[in-house]
Motif scaffolding. Structure first.
Motif, PDB file in Angstrom:
ATOM      1  N   PRO A 108       7.647   2.713  -4.017  1.00 15.46           N
ATOM      2  CA  PRO A 108       6.503   2.520  -3.118  1.00 15.46           C
ATOM      3  C   PRO A 108       6.999   2.191  -1.710  1.00 15.46           C
ATOM      4  O   PRO A 108       8.024   1.538  -1.546  1.00 15.46           O
ATOM      5  CB  PRO A 108       5.757   1.339  -3.739  1.00 15.46           C
ATOM      6  CG  PRO A 108       6.784   0.606  -4.530  1.00 15.46           C
ATOM      7  CD  PRO A 108       7.789   1.624  -4.982  1.00 15.46           C
ATOM      8  N   GLU A 109       6.295   2.684  -0.713  1.00 18.20           N
ATOM      9  CA  GLU A 109       6.687   2.447   0.685  1.00 18.20           C
ATOM     10  C   GLU A 109       5.569   1.720   1.403  1.00 18.20           C
ATOM     11  O   GLU A 109       4.416   2.156   1.371  1.00 18.20           O
ATOM     12  CB  GLU A 109       6.983   3.770   1.390  1.00 18.20           C
ATOM     13  CG  GLU A 109       8.209   4.465   0.841  1.00 18.20           C
ATOM     14  CD  GLU A 109       8.530   5.738   1.610  1.00 18.20           C
ATOM     15  OE1 GLU A 109       8.140   5.848   2.792  1.00 18.20           O
ATOM     16  OE2 GLU A 109       9.177   6.615   1.023  1.00 18.20           O
ATOM     17  N   LEU A 110       5.924   0.629   2.060  1.00 14.09           N
ATOM     18  CA  LEU A 110       4.947  -0.153   2.808  1.00 14.09           C
ATOM     19  C   LEU A 110       4.715   0.479   4.168  1.00 14.09           C
ATOM     20  O   LEU A 110       5.645   0.794   4.886  1.00 14.09           O
ATOM     21  CB  LEU A 110       5.433  -1.596   2.972  1.00 14.09           C
ATOM     22  CG  LEU A 110       4.419  -2.582   3.529  1.00 14.09           C
ATOM     23  CD1 LEU A 110       3.241  -2.741   2.577  1.00 14.09           C
ATOM     24  CD2 LEU A 110       5.076  -3.929   3.770  1.00 14.09           C
ATOM     25  N   ARG A 111       3.453   0.691   4.506  1.00 12.00           N
ATOM     26  CA  ARG A 111       3.071   1.200   5.813  1.00 12.00           C
ATOM     27  C   ARG A 111       2.121   0.195   6.448  1.00 12.00           C
ATOM     28  O   ARG A 111       1.613  -0.698   5.778  1.00 12.00           O
ATOM     29  CB  ARG A 111       2.380   2.560   5.689  1.00 12.00           C
ATOM     30  CG  ARG A 111       3.340   3.647   5.193  1.00 12.00           C
ATOM     31  CD  ARG A 111       2.623   4.951   4.966  1.00 12.00           C
ATOM     32  NE  ARG A 111       1.766   4.779   3.785  1.00 12.00           N
ATOM     33  CZ  ARG A 111       0.581   5.352   3.617  1.00 12.00           C
ATOM     34  NH1 ARG A 111       0.095   6.147   4.525  1.00 12.00           N
ATOM     35  NH2 ARG A 111      -0.118   5.149   2.527  1.00 12.00           N
ATOM     36  N   THR A 112       1.873   0.351   7.716  1.00  8.75           N
ATOM     37  CA  THR A 112       0.962  -0.533   8.433  1.00  8.75           C
ATOM     38  C   THR A 112      -0.022   0.317   9.215  1.00  8.75           C
ATOM     39  O   THR A 112       0.376   1.278   9.883  1.00  8.75           O
ATOM     40  CB  THR A 112       1.745  -1.447   9.396  1.00  8.75           C
ATOM     41  OG1 THR A 112       2.763  -2.125   8.661  1.00  8.75           O
ATOM     42  CG2 THR A 112       0.837  -2.476  10.022  1.00  8.75           C
ATOM     43  N   THR A 113      -1.301  -0.041   9.136  1.00  7.72           N
ATOM     44  CA  THR A 113      -2.317   0.672   9.908  1.00  7.72           C
ATOM     45  C   THR A 113      -2.173   0.302  11.379  1.00  7.72           C
ATOM     46  O   THR A 113      -1.451  -0.632  11.737  1.00  7.72           O
ATOM     47  CB  THR A 113      -3.734   0.312   9.434  1.00  7.72           C
ATOM     48  OG1 THR A 113      -3.972  -1.072   9.706  1.00  7.72           O
ATOM     49  CG2 THR A 113      -3.911   0.607   7.955  1.00  7.72           C
TER      50      THR A 113
END
Length: 144
Positions: free
Chosen positions: A15-20
């Motif tokens: 899983p890869e963490l992204r930020t809006t």
């Protein structure tokens, strides 16, 4: 009305963490989830899409890798959109409300280093049953 789903499955990728743009953490991932019956001596497997937000997304990205087993609770959501050819489409995904460990820390070894996660990173709780000298500690406040 009730819209509640529970799944146990294995990650198909890290899983890869992204930020809006507004700074909210999010991760989208896929799990391989086996059905509970066999077809020709094998369990059929579904590959389901999930999305987790904020702290749940951060927890998942910190503690899970490809192949790890996880239990997720959430709700099924649909999104309607128009594809590049102008066709109306519907996407189905499970919005994760809660995620739970399903394996021991040793089974969830970090794929990069081969080491299990640090004890203090497993749910934020480290049980202490002995003091520095190795003697059993009994605080006497247990309710049972």
């Amino acid at each position: 009305m009730l819209n509640s789903c529970h799944f146990t499955g294995r990650f198909t990728a890290d899983p890869e963490l992204r930020t809006t743009q507004s700074g909210i953490s999010v991760t989208g991932f896929s799990l391989a989830v086996q059905r509970n019956y066999k077809v020709e001596d094998e369990y059929p497997t579904d590959f389901l899409n999930f999305v987790a937000w904020r702290g749940t997304a951060e927890f998942i990205c910190k503690h899970f890798r490809k192949g790890n087993l996880i239990i997720v609770e959430g709700s099924l959501e649909t999104r309607k959109y128009t594809d590049k050819e102008g066709n109306n489409r519907t996407a189905y995904e499970i919005k994760v409300d809660r995620a739970h460990f399903c394996e021991s820390a040793g089974a969830r070894r970090d794929t990069n280093s081969g080491e299990p996660p640090a004890a203090d990173s497993v749910g934020g709780f480290t049980p202490v049953f002995s003091d520095a000298a190795g003697e059993f500690v009994d605080d006497g406040d247990l309710p049972f």
